[in-house]
Scaffold this motif. Sequence first.
Motif, PDB file in Angstrom:
ATOM      1  N   PHE A 180      13.240   7.888  25.554  1.00 26.84           N
ATOM      2  CA  PHE A 180      14.235   8.852  26.008  1.00 26.84           C
ATOM      3  C   PHE A 180      13.671   9.596  27.205  1.00 26.84           C
ATOM      4  O   PHE A 180      12.463   9.546  27.478  1.00 26.84           O
ATOM      5  CB  PHE A 180      14.709   9.782  24.889  1.00 26.84           C
ATOM      6  CG  PHE A 180      13.713  10.776  24.364  1.00 26.84           C
ATOM      7  CD1 PHE A 180      13.499  11.988  25.006  1.00 26.84           C
ATOM      8  CD2 PHE A 180      13.008  10.543  23.184  1.00 26.84           C
ATOM      9  CE1 PHE A 180      12.604  12.931  24.513  1.00 26.84           C
ATOM     10  CE2 PHE A 180      12.114  11.471  22.663  1.00 26.84           C
ATOM     11  CZ  PHE A 180      11.910  12.673  23.341  1.00 26.84           C
ATOM     12  N   ALA A 181      14.554  10.241  27.953  1.00 29.57           N
ATOM     13  CA  ALA A 181      14.144  10.807  29.246  1.00 29.57           C
ATOM     14  C   ALA A 181      14.788  12.156  29.475  1.00 29.57           C
ATOM     15  O   ALA A 181      15.894  12.437  28.994  1.00 29.57           O
ATOM     16  CB  ALA A 181      14.526   9.850  30.380  1.00 29.57           C
ATOM     17  N   VAL A 182      14.088  12.999  30.231  1.00 25.96           N
ATOM     18  CA  VAL A 182      14.601  14.306  30.645  1.00 25.96           C
ATOM     19  C   VAL A 182      14.597  14.345  32.170  1.00 25.96           C
ATOM     20  O   VAL A 182      13.557  14.134  32.802  1.00 25.96           O
ATOM     21  CB  VAL A 182      13.740  15.460  30.097  1.00 25.96           C
ATOM     22  CG1 VAL A 182      14.227  16.796  30.648  1.00 25.96           C
ATOM     23  CG2 VAL A 182      13.772  15.468  28.569  1.00 25.96           C
ATOM     24  N   ILE A 183      15.771  14.588  32.743  1.00 30.92           N
ATOM     25  CA  ILE A 183      15.875  14.817  34.183  1.00 30.92           C
ATOM     26  C   ILE A 183      15.730  16.311  34.397  1.00 30.92           C
ATOM     27  O   ILE A 183      16.623  17.097  34.046  1.00 30.92           O
ATOM     28  CB  ILE A 183      17.223  14.316  34.731  1.00 30.92           C
ATOM     29  CG1 ILE A 183      17.461  12.861  34.327  1.00 30.92           C
ATOM     30  CG2 ILE A 183      17.265  14.461  36.256  1.00 30.92           C
ATOM     31  CD1 ILE A 183      18.850  12.350  34.674  1.00 30.92           C
ATOM     32  N   ASN A 184      14.602  16.720  34.952  1.00 35.02           N
ATOM     33  CA  ASN A 184      14.278  18.142  34.982  1.00 35.02           C
ATOM     34  C   ASN A 184      15.207  18.941  35.888  1.00 35.02           C
ATOM     35  O   ASN A 184      15.563  20.086  35.575  1.00 35.02           O
ATOM     36  CB  ASN A 184      12.818  18.332  35.407  1.00 35.02           C
ATOM     37  CG  ASN A 184      11.845  17.811  34.367  1.00 35.02           C
ATOM     38  OD1 ASN A 184      12.056  17.986  33.170  1.00 35.02           O
ATOM     39  ND2 ASN A 184      10.797  17.132  34.800  1.00 35.02           N
ATOM     40  N   THR A 206      18.328  18.546  36.501  1.00 33.53           N
ATOM     41  CA  THR A 206      19.665  18.732  35.931  1.00 33.53           C
ATOM     42  C   THR A 206      19.621  19.180  34.472  1.00 33.53           C
ATOM     43  O   THR A 206      20.668  19.376  33.858  1.00 33.53           O
ATOM     44  CB  THR A 206      20.468  17.429  36.026  1.00 33.53           C
ATOM     45  OG1 THR A 206      19.833  16.412  35.241  1.00 33.53           O
ATOM     46  CG2 THR A 206      20.580  16.960  37.473  1.00 33.53           C
ATOM     47  N   ASN A 207      18.412  19.327  33.918  1.00 30.90           N
ATOM     48  CA  ASN A 207      18.242  19.737  32.512  1.00 30.90           C
ATOM     49  C   ASN A 207      19.027  18.831  31.569  1.00 30.90           C
ATOM     50  O   ASN A 207      19.706  19.286  30.650  1.00 30.90           O
ATOM     51  CB  ASN A 207      18.673  21.201  32.328  1.00 30.90           C
ATOM     52  CG  ASN A 207      17.832  22.146  33.148  1.00 30.90           C
ATOM     53  OD1 ASN A 207      16.613  22.042  33.192  1.00 30.90           O
ATOM     54  ND2 ASN A 207      18.480  23.086  33.830  1.00 30.90           N
ATOM     55  N   THR A 208      18.912  17.530  31.826  1.00 31.66           N
ATOM     56  CA  THR A 208      19.660  16.534  31.066  1.00 31.66           C
ATOM     57  C   THR A 208      18.717  15.709  30.205  1.00 31.66           C
ATOM     58  O   THR A 208      17.688  15.226  30.681  1.00 31.66           O
ATOM     59  CB  THR A 208      20.424  15.595  32.018  1.00 31.66           C
ATOM     60  OG1 THR A 208      21.313  16.367  32.828  1.00 31.66           O
ATOM     61  CG2 THR A 208      21.219  14.553  31.249  1.00 31.66           C
ATOM     62  N   LEU A 209      19.067  15.553  28.935  1.00 36.27           N
ATOM     63  CA  LEU A 209      18.315  14.720  27.998  1.00 36.27           C
ATOM     64  C   LEU A 209      19.107  13.440  27.746  1.00 36.27           C
ATOM     65  O   LEU A 209      20.213  13.476  27.206  1.00 36.27           O
ATOM     66  CB  LEU A 209      18.088  15.467  26.688  1.00 36.27           C
ATOM     67  CG  LEU A 209      17.495  14.674  25.514  1.00 36.27           C
ATOM     68  CD1 LEU A 209      16.163  14.053  25.871  1.00 36.27           C
ATOM     69  CD2 LEU A 209      17.372  15.554  24.281  1.00 36.27           C
ATOM     70  N   ILE A 249      17.404  22.325  27.920  1.00 39.56           N
ATOM     71  CA  ILE A 249      18.305  21.188  27.972  1.00 39.56           C
ATOM     72  C   ILE A 249      19.752  21.697  27.968  1.00 39.56           C
ATOM     73  O   ILE A 249      20.169  22.395  27.054  1.00 39.56           O
ATOM     74  CB  ILE A 249      18.071  20.232  26.790  1.00 39.56           C
ATOM     75  CG1 ILE A 249      16.626  19.726  26.801  1.00 39.56           C
ATOM     76  CG2 ILE A 249      19.073  19.076  26.830  1.00 39.56           C
ATOM     77  CD1 ILE A 249      16.244  18.969  28.043  1.00 39.56           C
ATOM     78  N   GLU A 250      20.486  21.322  28.984  1.00 41.26           N
ATOM     79  CA  GLU A 250      21.870  21.768  29.111  1.00 41.26           C
ATOM     80  C   GLU A 250      22.880  20.670  28.812  1.00 41.26           C
ATOM     81  O   GLU A 250      24.069  20.960  28.635  1.00 41.26           O
ATOM     82  CB  GLU A 250      22.102  22.329  30.515  1.00 41.26           C
ATOM     83  CG  GLU A 250      21.250  23.564  30.812  1.00 41.26           C
ATOM     84  CD  GLU A 250      21.461  24.096  32.215  1.00 41.26           C
ATOM     85  OE1 GLU A 250      22.198  23.447  33.002  1.00 41.26           O
ATOM     86  OE2 GLU A 250      20.876  25.146  32.529  1.00 41.26           O
ATOM     87  N   LEU A 251      22.418  19.424  28.763  1.00 38.68           N
ATOM     88  CA  LEU A 251      23.314  18.311  28.460  1.00 38.68           C
ATOM     89  C   LEU A 251      22.544  17.242  27.710  1.00 38.68           C
ATOM     90  O   LEU A 251      21.503  16.779  28.170  1.00 38.68           O
ATOM     91  CB  LEU A 251      23.909  17.728  29.747  1.00 38.68           C
ATOM     92  CG  LEU A 251      24.875  16.547  29.574  1.00 38.68           C
ATOM     93  CD1 LEU A 251      26.138  16.979  28.840  1.00 38.68           C
ATOM     94  CD2 LEU A 251      25.229  15.927  30.933  1.00 38.68           C
ATOM     95  N   LEU A 252      23.056  16.852  26.550  1.00 37.03           N
ATOM     96  CA  LEU A 252      22.502  15.766  25.747  1.00 37.03           C
ATOM     97  C   LEU A 252      23.446  14.573  25.835  1.00 37.03           C
ATOM     98  O   LEU A 252      24.640  14.698  25.552  1.00 37.03           O
ATOM     99  CB  LEU A 252      22.345  16.204  24.292  1.00 37.03           C
ATOM    100  CG  LEU A 252      22.140  15.097  23.254  1.00 37.03           C
ATOM    101  CD1 LEU A 252      20.779  14.442  23.429  1.00 37.03           C
ATOM    102  CD2 LEU A 252      22.297  15.633  21.836  1.00 37.03           C
ATOM    103  N   ILE A 253      22.894  13.412  26.209  1.00 37.05           N
ATOM    104  CA  ILE A 253      23.695  12.195  26.332  1.00 37.05           C
ATOM    105  C   ILE A 253      23.152  11.148  25.364  1.00 37.05           C
ATOM    106  O   ILE A 253      22.044  10.628  25.557  1.00 37.05           O
ATOM    107  CB  ILE A 253      23.656  11.639  27.764  1.00 37.05           C
ATOM    108  CG1 ILE A 253      24.083  12.701  28.772  1.00 37.05           C
ATOM    109  CG2 ILE A 253      24.561  10.404  27.875  1.00 37.05           C
ATOM    110  CD1 ILE A 253      23.887  12.294  30.219  1.00 37.05           C
TER     111      ILE A 253
END
Length: 298
Positions: A178-182, A184-187, A224-228
């Motif tokens: 899994f990955a975190v785009i720092n 955009t605070n996206t997981l 984290i502002e968005l979990l996908i």
Amino acid sequence: MQENRKGLPNIYYTTIVTKTERVIGMSVQYEDYQITVFQSALHQTTSTVAVTEDIILIVDPTWLPEEIEAIQRHVKESDNGQRQYLLFTHSDFDHILGWNAFPEAVTIASRGFVARSGKDATVQEIHDFDDHYYIQRPYIIDYPEIDIIIDYDEQTIESGNTSIMFYLAPGHQPDGVFAVINQTNTLIAGDYLSDVEFPFIHHNSEAYERTIDKLEKVLSEQKIELLIPGHGNSTNEFKEMQDRIGDSRWYIQVLRDEVRREETFDVLQAFVDSFLFSRYLGEEHENNKRQMQAEEKG
């Protein structure tokens, strides 16, 4: 775009007209100025495209040729010379079948993904699927070649002001990431933390629990502002993210207790029955039982 009660945009279909005037419909589950989450008609599978001034990150492009073509068009329209990356969260055939549609992208996956045995069998699953539904694809089907291999947690790719941090995520499969785009605070969770599926334990339940622990740690330490998830709906509600972690952990623990006691727990069956598509999910639940029984036998 209207938002639903959870604060996420309602799903809509974007219509794309190709050079041959063929109309393509593609579900877009979530969209903001940097993140677009496409949703396939099959298994509610998500394919994410993240765009910054430095990179375009494409994640698990799938399923149908028209759907992948819509993702290609979006990437092309977003391309301002950024470097393109293509992330595979794991090696299930539905997550890798679109890789040759993005030949310019630098590919990313785990060491386990690269070392996986049975690659030919995975490719055959794609051919079997396409043969069954008479699907023709405009690119070669084979197992992805990986340019950047993820070997450890918090391994990071940086490009300009954009960074992506990766975590090994075995459990569903042995080769998950899994990955975190720092920026955009996206997981990007891969096949974890879905709202339409309970855990599918195709590898190991204890490894799955450790991955859940990692996800919980990331949520607690990073904004984290968005979990996908890989299947189902994205969420930007922190409580919903926590609830999905709690439900996943509870399911595995109760299933293990059921297997050890050789009993049937009504509460667990009720939980499984609460999901849509109960026939298919019921089969996955039975597969989880067999996996857990094999683990208990050592």
